[in-house]
Design a protein around this motif. Structure first.
Motif, PDB file in Angstrom:
ATOM      1  N   SER A  49      17.526   9.001 -18.178  1.00  0.00           N
ATOM      2  CA  SER A  49      18.199   8.176 -17.192  1.00  0.00           C
ATOM      3  C   SER A  49      19.544   8.783 -16.844  1.00  0.00           C
ATOM      4  O   SER A  49      20.085   9.604 -17.596  1.00  0.00           O
ATOM      5  N   CYS A  50      20.079   8.350 -15.704  1.00  0.00           N
ATOM      6  CA  CYS A  50      21.417   8.763 -15.285  1.00  0.00           C
ATOM      7  C   CYS A  50      22.062   7.612 -14.537  1.00  0.00           C
ATOM      8  O   CYS A  50      21.368   6.904 -13.784  1.00  0.00           O
ATOM      9  N   ILE A  51      23.366   7.412 -14.762  1.00  0.00           N
ATOM     10  CA  ILE A  51      24.092   6.359 -14.051  1.00  0.00           C
ATOM     11  C   ILE A  51      25.362   6.952 -13.463  1.00  0.00           C
ATOM     12  O   ILE A  51      26.134   7.635 -14.148  1.00  0.00           O
ATOM     13  N   SER A  52      25.553   6.705 -12.171  1.00  0.00           N
ATOM     14  CA  SER A  52      26.720   7.217 -11.477  1.00  0.00           C
ATOM     15  C   SER A  52      27.944   6.354 -11.772  1.00  0.00           C
ATOM     16  O   SER A  52      27.819   5.195 -12.164  1.00  0.00           O
ATOM     17  N   SER A  53      29.116   6.927 -11.538  1.00  0.00           N
ATOM     18  CA  SER A  53      30.345   6.171 -11.772  1.00  0.00           C
ATOM     19  C   SER A  53      30.821   5.442 -10.515  1.00  0.00           C
ATOM     20  O   SER A  53      31.491   4.420 -10.609  1.00  0.00           O
ATOM     21  N   GLY A  56      27.500   2.835  -9.567  1.00  0.00           N
ATOM     22  CA  GLY A  56      26.601   2.407 -10.633  1.00  0.00           C
ATOM     23  C   GLY A  56      25.137   2.674 -10.350  1.00  0.00           C
ATOM     24  O   GLY A  56      24.266   2.078 -10.994  1.00  0.00           O
ATOM     25  N   SER A  57      24.847   3.546  -9.392  1.00  0.00           N
ATOM     26  CA  SER A  57      23.447   3.863  -9.096  1.00  0.00           C
ATOM     27  C   SER A  57      22.761   4.411 -10.338  1.00  0.00           C
ATOM     28  O   SER A  57      23.350   5.167 -11.102  1.00  0.00           O
ATOM     29  N   GLU A 103      28.642  11.463  -9.407  1.00  0.00           N
ATOM     30  CA  GLU A 103      27.361  11.026  -8.880  1.00  0.00           C
ATOM     31  C   GLU A 103      26.198  11.696  -9.593  1.00  0.00           C
ATOM     32  O   GLU A 103      26.238  12.885  -9.912  1.00  0.00           O
ATOM     33  N   CYS A 104      25.135  10.908  -9.809  1.00  0.00           N
ATOM     34  CA  CYS A 104      23.875  11.492 -10.293  1.00  0.00           C
ATOM     35  C   CYS A 104      23.030  11.935  -9.089  1.00  0.00           C
ATOM     36  O   CYS A 104      22.511  13.039  -9.078  1.00  0.00           O
ATOM     37  N   ASN A 105      22.849  11.068  -8.128  1.00  0.00           N
ATOM     38  CA  ASN A 105      22.002  11.260  -6.949  1.00  0.00           C
ATOM     39  C   ASN A 105      20.517  11.273  -7.281  1.00  0.00           C
ATOM     40  O   ASN A 105      19.686  10.867  -6.481  1.00  0.00           O
TER      41      ASN A 105
END
Length: 126
Positions: A49-53, A56-57, A103-105
């Protein structure tokens, strides 16, 4: 000194739940994306998993979608991975990692992340 410390792993029966925590020190999580990875014996490290700052995506591997939820509490400088409906194939060492970008994107590979925790063992078995 940047440090990430995972906790919350353990032994759980199939169908059970665990919540992993990733506590950061030496910096604030606010501006960085956070990834969760896992590595089972004899297998390559896998992005979970990945969460953007920024907004919060969140992004998930297909194998955990609908069962795992990533979140972050910037006030506590901590990220979380809630794992429900666990399966034996979820057994692995789980790692959190910090990327130098907000960002993860999409689900990012391990090379996107520069700082790693030491990992916490999750074992799903009856």
């Amino acid at each position: 000194q940047v440090q990430l410390v995972e906790s919350g792993g353990g032994l759980v029966q199939p169908g059970g739940s665990l919540r992993l925590s990733c506590a950061a020190s030496g910096f604030t999580l606010d501006y960085y994306s956070i990834g969760w990875f896992r590595q089972a014996p004899g297998k390559e490290r896998e992005g979970v998993s990945c969460i953007s700052s920024t907004d919060g995506s969140t992004y998930y591997a297909d194998s955990v979608k609908g069962r795992f939820t990533v979140s972050r509490d910037n006030a506590k400088n901590t990220a979380y991975l809630q794992m429900n409906s666990l399966k034996p194939e979820d057994t692995a060492v789980y790692y959190c990692a910090l990327a130098g970008w907000p960002e993860c994107n999409h689900l990012r590979p391990a090379s996107y992340f520069g700082s790693w925790g030491q990992g916490t063992q999750v074992t799903v078995s009856s």
